[in-house]
Enzyme design. Sequence first.
Site, PDB file in Angstrom:
ATOM      1  N   PHE A  75      -0.290   6.644 -10.518  1.00  0.00           N
ATOM      2  CA  PHE A  75       0.240   6.117  -9.258  1.00  0.00           C
ATOM      3  C   PHE A  75      -0.918   5.842  -8.301  1.00  0.00           C
ATOM      4  CE2 PHE A  75       3.657   8.278 -11.281  1.00  0.00           C
ATOM      5  CZ  PHE A  75       4.826   7.641 -10.878  1.00  0.00           C
ATOM      6  N   CYS A  76      -0.994   4.607  -7.808  1.00  0.00           N
ATOM      7  CA  CYS A  76      -1.967   4.197  -6.800  1.00  0.00           C
ATOM      8  C   CYS A  76      -3.381   4.614  -7.217  1.00  0.00           C
ATOM      9  CB  CYS A  76      -1.574   4.744  -5.435  1.00  0.00           C
ATOM     10  SG  CYS A  76      -2.445   3.965  -4.053  1.00  0.00           S
ATOM     11  N   SER A  77      -4.057   5.461  -6.434  1.00  0.00           N
ATOM     12  CA  SER A  77      -5.419   5.836  -6.790  1.00  0.00           C
ATOM     13  C   SER A  77      -5.472   6.575  -8.116  1.00  0.00           C
ATOM     14  CB  SER A  77      -6.028   6.698  -5.682  1.00  0.00           C
ATOM     15  OG  SER A  77      -5.254   7.853  -5.441  1.00  0.00           O
TER      16      SER A  77
END
Length: 575
Positions: free
Chosen positions: A310-312
């Site tokens: 997720f994301c980073s």
Amino acid sequence: MTDAASTNKLDGTTDGATQDAGEAVMGLDMLLVDGARGPLRRMIPPAKTVLRLGGALARRRDAVAQRSKDLAGDLGRVLAGSSDIEPSPKDRRYADPAWTGNPLMRRAMQAHIAAARAAVGLVDDADLDWKDDERIRFTLTNLVDALAPSNTPLNPLLWKAFIDTGGRNAVSGARRLVNDLATKPRVPSMVEPDAFTVGEDLAVTPGAVVLRTPVFELIQYRPTTETVRQVPLVMVPPTINKYYITDLAPGRSIVEHYVAAGQQVFMISWRNPDERHADWGMDTYGQAVLDAMDAAERITGSDRVALQGFCSGGIILAMVLAHLAATGAQERVTASSYAVTVLDWGKAGTLGALMDEEGIKAATEKSRKKGYLDGASLAEVFAWLRPNDLVWNYWVNNYLQGNPPPAFDILYWNSDTTRMSAGLHRDFIDVAFGNKLTRPGAATMLGSPVDLSKVEIDAYVTAGIADHICPWQSCYRTTQLLGGASRFVLSTSGHIASLVNPPSNPKASFQVAPETPAEPERWLELAEKQKGSWWPDYVSWLAERTGDEVPAPTSLGSDELPPLAEAPGTYVFDK
């Protein structure tokens, strides 16, 4: 000038003429830089840019004179009560009938819109180069939003609350303002600190910590089905906030949904680093993913795993997969997934205009000296990404009306901030601003050159159509970087709401297409809208890649890795 700004510049609204310039492209990389430098610079453009604007307007005195004449005419009609200026129907700040019915309030609103329109027109007339143009518009949107009469005592909501409460709203509002200014992030509170309790209201999916290292805890969730898929799923959450964005309230929990579908689920819960962990960099977190994979394999007896980032966390995941590919071990992974993750920072837009080498060095040096990037600073910058929604909306509610902010699980999670180690902050910025993941060998992970084209694992890529941090077009380009087959899913809403979009949401929908052509615009032409959440679609896709069904384990952990604590573990409570 951005296309969005040019389209909306004359629509007669404050949030149409300038808002797009401020929200155009606000990526994770810029968030990390501003998180170190602070949000104040959003209100102050570089001195050189201001001088160039002044010089350009000085050379276009006729245009300036015409704008001034037009503004004077608009203000004259406003004062005379004959102006036809109206706010956008979508502008919720002026939804109260008093803004059109009360002569003073109507004139204040119209004057503000007229002035905003004139300011945008002057920037148009200056015809600056694209970087200076973006910088000025970026500042302009924040100033215009801040000066809106809806943020002042003219707001009819204040006076209605004053009458309803006998003036108590003024006292409670002042108290809330003082409390918010006393501690970071110094923005209006979006949720009360006691609105939820982690482990009681949020992050309640049953499970146990089966591994604890200095960097993370690994949670194994308890199966709720008689059979489970043989290959476990290891989830890699963001490194900026706590993991339970994937495990919010029951019925809104991604983890709960996966477990109910028969997946064996393991979750990384990152430690909240402090100055002692300043040296933790990308390799530290990449090794943590490998350690989590090893533990999941030992506990389940599987020699393979599926991964979701997720994301980073998705950035780290992609680099780990490149490392596995470089070392001949990518067969350990049967499926990968990237949720609101950007791997290609090209076409930088506003970002490229606002960032420079000096600013980047200043940001990394600041976190280096402190040992970490403060999560509260990140939350402050995040709020200013959408000031009308995340700052001024709560300014009116909390301070003018004196109301507590409504309880909302996503905003509670967002306020439960974590720090980022100086090493990881430095490495993320280096990878992003060099756009290194698009160039084979430009970045490394655990000593291996990163070449995403060598990652031949099937990928499920999700994005939010209204995401201002990870624009969906940027997320889409992941499908072109990876070597395996990709399925791209475009969800509704923005950065977080596109993820927390459960099947129970009657408005949920997503778009998919049978192929992933080179350009995102072409994909959008081919895409078809599907009613409902993308969660079941992902679970079906994942089930095809996580082996046969086997009897669910009756206990968590193993003799080698026994349970250490009940979920949600201990690291999630670190402050």
